[in-house]
Design a protein around this motif. Structure first.
Motif, PDB file in Angstrom:
ATOM      1  N   PHE A 103       0.778  -1.312  -0.101  1.00  0.00           N
ATOM      2  CA  PHE A 103      -0.008  -0.087   0.045  1.00  0.00           C
ATOM      3  C   PHE A 103       0.945   1.312   0.079  1.00  0.00           C
ATOM      4  N   ARG A 104       0.729   1.973  -0.999  1.00  0.00           N
ATOM      5  CA  ARG A 104       1.242   3.412  -0.952  1.00  0.00           C
ATOM      6  C   ARG A 104       0.482   4.398  -1.569  1.00  0.00           C
ATOM      7  N   TYR A 105       0.306   5.519  -0.797  1.00  0.00           N
ATOM      8  CA  TYR A 105      -0.331   6.706  -0.999  1.00  0.00           C
ATOM      9  C   TYR A 105       0.260   7.379  -2.265  1.00  0.00           C
ATOM     10  N   ASP A 106       0.483   6.663  -3.441  1.00  0.00           N
ATOM     11  CA  ASP A 106       1.136   7.097  -4.875  1.00  0.00           C
ATOM     12  C   ASP A 106       0.080   7.850  -5.552  1.00  0.00           C
ATOM     13  N   ARG A 107       0.756   8.931  -6.615  1.00  0.00           N
ATOM     14  CA  ARG A 107      -0.178   9.482  -7.424  1.00  0.00           C
ATOM     15  C   ARG A 107      -0.587   8.456  -8.578  1.00  0.00           C
ATOM     16  N   ARG A 112       0.541   2.376 -11.865  1.00  0.00           N
ATOM     17  CA  ARG A 112       0.715   2.698 -10.192  1.00  0.00           C
ATOM     18  C   ARG A 112      -0.640   3.019  -9.599  1.00  0.00           C
ATOM     19  N   TYR A 113      -0.481   2.111  -8.686  1.00  0.00           N
ATOM     20  CA  TYR A 113      -1.865   2.062  -7.781  1.00  0.00           C
ATOM     21  C   TYR A 113      -1.584   2.284  -6.216  1.00  0.00           C
ATOM     22  N   ARG A 114      -2.486   2.637  -5.516  1.00  0.00           N
ATOM     23  CA  ARG A 114      -2.386   2.703  -4.228  1.00  0.00           C
ATOM     24  C   ARG A 114      -2.307   1.355  -3.357  1.00  0.00           C
ATOM     25  N   SER A 117       0.465  -5.409  -6.011  1.00  0.00           N
ATOM     26  CA  SER A 117       0.717  -6.897  -5.458  1.00  0.00           C
ATOM     27  C   SER A 117       2.253  -6.798  -5.767  1.00  0.00           C
ATOM     28  N   GLN A 118       2.751  -7.527  -4.964  1.00  0.00           N
ATOM     29  CA  GLN A 118       4.407  -7.691  -5.243  1.00  0.00           C
ATOM     30  C   GLN A 118       4.693  -9.192  -4.851  1.00  0.00           C
ATOM     31  N   VAL A 119       5.627  -9.759  -5.867  1.00  0.00           N
ATOM     32  CA  VAL A 119       6.120 -10.971  -5.427  1.00  0.00           C
ATOM     33  C   VAL A 119       7.692 -10.720  -4.994  1.00  0.00           C
ATOM     34  N   ASN A 269       9.751   3.132 -13.933  1.00  0.00           N
ATOM     35  CA  ASN A 269       8.840   1.996 -14.380  1.00  0.00           C
ATOM     36  C   ASN A 269       9.178   0.726 -14.593  1.00  0.00           C
ATOM     37  N   ALA A 270       9.870   0.360 -13.743  1.00  0.00           N
ATOM     38  CA  ALA A 270      10.568  -0.968 -13.890  1.00  0.00           C
ATOM     39  C   ALA A 270       9.789  -1.983 -13.480  1.00  0.00           C
ATOM     40  N   LEU A 271      10.063  -3.192 -13.920  1.00  0.00           N
ATOM     41  CA  LEU A 271       9.272  -4.322 -13.403  1.00  0.00           C
ATOM     42  C   LEU A 271       9.371  -4.615 -12.166  1.00  0.00           C
ATOM     43  N   GLY A 272      10.703  -4.255 -11.532  1.00  0.00           N
ATOM     44  CA  GLY A 272      10.908  -4.554 -10.156  1.00  0.00           C
ATOM     45  C   GLY A 272      12.405  -4.111  -9.809  1.00  0.00           C
ATOM     46  N   GLU A 299       1.323  -6.278 -11.143  1.00  0.00           N
ATOM     47  CA  GLU A 299       0.674  -5.612 -12.042  1.00  0.00           C
ATOM     48  C   GLU A 299       1.508  -5.107 -13.196  1.00  0.00           C
ATOM     49  N   ARG A 300       2.795  -4.681 -13.072  1.00  0.00           N
ATOM     50  CA  ARG A 300       3.622  -4.263 -14.163  1.00  0.00           C
ATOM     51  C   ARG A 300       4.055  -5.511 -15.055  1.00  0.00           C
ATOM     52  N   LEU A 301       4.219  -6.647 -14.325  1.00  0.00           N
ATOM     53  CA  LEU A 301       4.504  -7.843 -15.130  1.00  0.00           C
ATOM     54  C   LEU A 301       3.301  -8.209 -16.064  1.00  0.00           C
TER      55      LEU A 301
HETATM   56  P1  AMP Z   1       9.951  -0.496  -5.142  1.00  0.00           P
HETATM   57  O1  AMP Z   1       9.619  -1.446  -3.599  1.00  0.00           O
HETATM   58  O2  AMP Z   1       9.587   0.601  -4.976  1.00  0.00           O
HETATM   59  O3  AMP Z   1      11.573  -0.893  -5.411  1.00  0.00           O
HETATM   60  O4  AMP Z   1       9.047  -1.286  -6.185  1.00  0.00           O
HETATM   61  C1  AMP Z   1       9.405  -2.426  -6.581  1.00  0.00           C
HETATM   62  C2  AMP Z   1       8.276  -2.833  -7.749  1.00  0.00           C
HETATM   63  O5  AMP Z   1       6.939  -2.745  -7.359  1.00  0.00           O
HETATM   64  C3  AMP Z   1       8.466  -1.615  -8.811  1.00  0.00           C
HETATM   65  O6  AMP Z   1       9.193  -1.867  -9.894  1.00  0.00           O
HETATM   66  C4  AMP Z   1       6.883  -1.819  -9.636  1.00  0.00           C
HETATM   67  O7  AMP Z   1       6.747  -2.854 -10.366  1.00  0.00           O
HETATM   68  C5  AMP Z   1       6.284  -2.160  -8.338  1.00  0.00           C
HETATM   69  N1  AMP Z   1       5.503  -0.964  -7.743  1.00  0.00           N
HETATM   70  C6  AMP Z   1       5.892  -0.108  -6.822  1.00  0.00           C
HETATM   71  N2  AMP Z   1       5.057   0.886  -6.580  1.00  0.00           N
HETATM   72  C7  AMP Z   1       4.015   0.692  -7.168  1.00  0.00           C
HETATM   73  C8  AMP Z   1       2.548   1.575  -7.293  1.00  0.00           C
HETATM   74  N3  AMP Z   1       2.277   2.232  -6.650  1.00  0.00           N
HETATM   75  N4  AMP Z   1       1.842   0.390  -8.270  1.00  0.00           N
HETATM   76  C9  AMP Z   1       1.931  -0.534  -8.856  1.00  0.00           C
HETATM   77  N5  AMP Z   1       3.227  -1.377  -8.740  1.00  0.00           N
HETATM   78  C10 AMP Z   1       4.209  -0.755  -8.045  1.00  0.00           C
END
Ligand code: AMP
Length: 415
Positions: A103-107, A112-114, A117-119, A269-272, A299-301
């Motif tokens: 969860f991030r209060y991102d724009r 990019r969502y608030r 999901s991450q793996v 806009n990295a995949l990770g 979501e990026r993947l």
């Molecule tokens: P980070 O933890 O910031 O290094 O993010 C790792 C990866 O998580 C990023 O490369 C994106 O693929 C994804 N990610 C980070 N923030 C968001 C977000 N707000 N919405 C969707 N994916 C995100």
């Protein structure tokens, strides 16, 4: 925050499952810390000077007056859980993988969502460059298993803490001569976190003239970096040394990396990404524990891969049992139960609708076989098995339904 409807939910589940499968092939074990932690874990673990903690964290007081937060990332929680749970206590390493919502209060914007999901995976208790290379390779193999063949790794080394301090001073000196040209954010960051000026989009031109991080590396750091590079070459992973890739926190050491794909627009806009974080455990008040890890955005993947390899994507069951009238409702449910016990996905349609309507919606939901049961079928303990593609149909005794349908589905698949 989005609703994931069946197709999207199935695709995300498939990514998570694929990740677990590939991580398992590397000997990684699952770990699942809670989504809610003390806010302090992230304030210390991600850093109070970061956007994530400063502007984006969902922090709140619970009913007991504790300051909690929805996790914005996975590493701090995994490290806390591993060490408080006794992993690595005997000096051995732990290879762990996780998945779930962050969860991030991102724009909000495309990709990019608030809630997203991450793996991710963390390799704890091991400080050799081979651990860094293994982690990078694992993340890369996951990306491949998702069907993305043309990603590459952007790689850098932050050197040791002392080298970074030295580099920071050099950066401050360089930027001091250009303070008036800097954007407001960079002016503010110059004192406490000058490394972050390097990845500012607005001041990219100036950053291209800044001293290079590698100029501050010791020979040990250079050797470490070269060992990671050579391991990646052995593993056939395409990578590029990117001097501008930084993670500006004190407890990061040596390796920092991101997985890039050309269809996403560069650094933001990295995949990770991930890196080595040897000082993090102490910052969190845990016994010193070296570690390296990555996180990939699910979501990026999915934005990049076109093919979700048979994730059942919003489709219903392959077989639908339709009652002709409500009188055969319980017979339809019983037959569905019987077919299901043969391991076949089946829905029962015992609704009040007319048979025609039931068959039309079965077809629409991409079911392949309809099993029809009316008054005369109940009387003879049979059912009509209808192939919705070829429209062929025949009458089958209840006892033979499972085997007949399994055979029919198998024949279609092998056509
Ligand atoms: P980070 O933890 O910031 O290094 O993010 C790792 C990866 O998580 C990023 O490369 C994106 O693929 C994804 N990610 C980070 N923030 C968001 C977000 N707000 N919405 C969707 N994916 C995100």
């Amino acid at each position: 925050m989005r609703d994931l409807l069946p197709e999207a939910a199935a695709a995300e589940a498939w990514v998570i499952e694929t990740h677990g499968r590939v991580a398992g092939l590397f000997g990684y074990l699952p770990i699942a810390p809670p989504i809610v932690e003390y806010a302090e874990l992230f304030e210390r673990g991600v850093g109070t000077g970061t956007d994530i903690v400063e502007k984006e964290m969902y922090a709140f007081d619970d009913r007991g007056g504790r300051r909690l937060a929805l996790r914005p990332e996975g590493t701090a929680g995994v490290l806390r859980a591993a060490r408080t749970g006794g992993l690595c206590d005997d000096g051995s390493a732990a290879r762990l993988f996780y998945s779930g919502p962050m969860f991030r209060y991102d724009r909000p914007q495309a990709g990019r969502y608030r809630q997203f999901s991450q793996v991710g995976a963390e390799y704890l208790g091991e400080t050799s460059p081979h651990a860094d290379a293994e982690i990078i390779e694992l993340g890369f193999q996951v990306i491949r298993a998702i069907g993305i063949e043309d990603a590459h790794v952007e790689l850098n080394s932050l050197g040791s803490a002392a080298e970074r301090q030295d580099y920071r001073n050099r950066l401050r000196e360089f930027y001091a001569a250009h303070v008036n040209e800097l954007c407001a954010d960079c002016q503010r960051r110059l004192d406490d976190n000058p490394l972050r000026l390097l990845d500012c989009k607005k001041d990219a031109e100036l950053a291209s003239h800044a001293p290079l991080l590698s100029s501050a590396w010791s020979s040990e750091s250079r050797d470490y970096f070269e060992a990671v590079c050579s391991s990646l070459s052995d593993a056939n992973i395409s990578f590029r040394h990117n001097e501008r890739l930084v993670r500006g926190l004190d407890y990061y050491a040596h390796t920092a990396f991101e997985y890039w794909h050309s269809s996403l627009g560069g650094a933001q806009n990295a995949l990770g990404g991930g890196g080595r974080y040897d000082g993090l455990a102490e910052v969190l008040g845990l016994p010193p524990t070296g570690g390296v890890g990555y996180a990939l955005g699910v979501e990026r993947l999915l934005m990049v891969t076109a093919d979700t390899h048979g994730a059942p994507g919003g489709r219903g069951a392959e077989v639908v049992v339709c009652s002709v009238s409500t009188a055969e409702g319980s017979a339809a449910l019983a037959l569905a139960r019987r077919i299901r016990s043969a391991g076949i996905a089946v829905e029962a349609d015992a609704s009040r609708r007319k048979l025609d309507g039931k068959l039309r919606s079965a077809h629409r939901h991409q079911a392949r076989i309809a099993v029809i049961v009316g008054e005369s079928e109940v009387a003879t303990t049979t059912a009509v098995v209808r192939n919705l593609g070829t429209r062929e149909q025949r009458t089958v005794p209840w006892d033979e339904l499972g085997a007949t349908i399994a055979h029919e589905l198998h024949q279609e698949k092998s056509l």
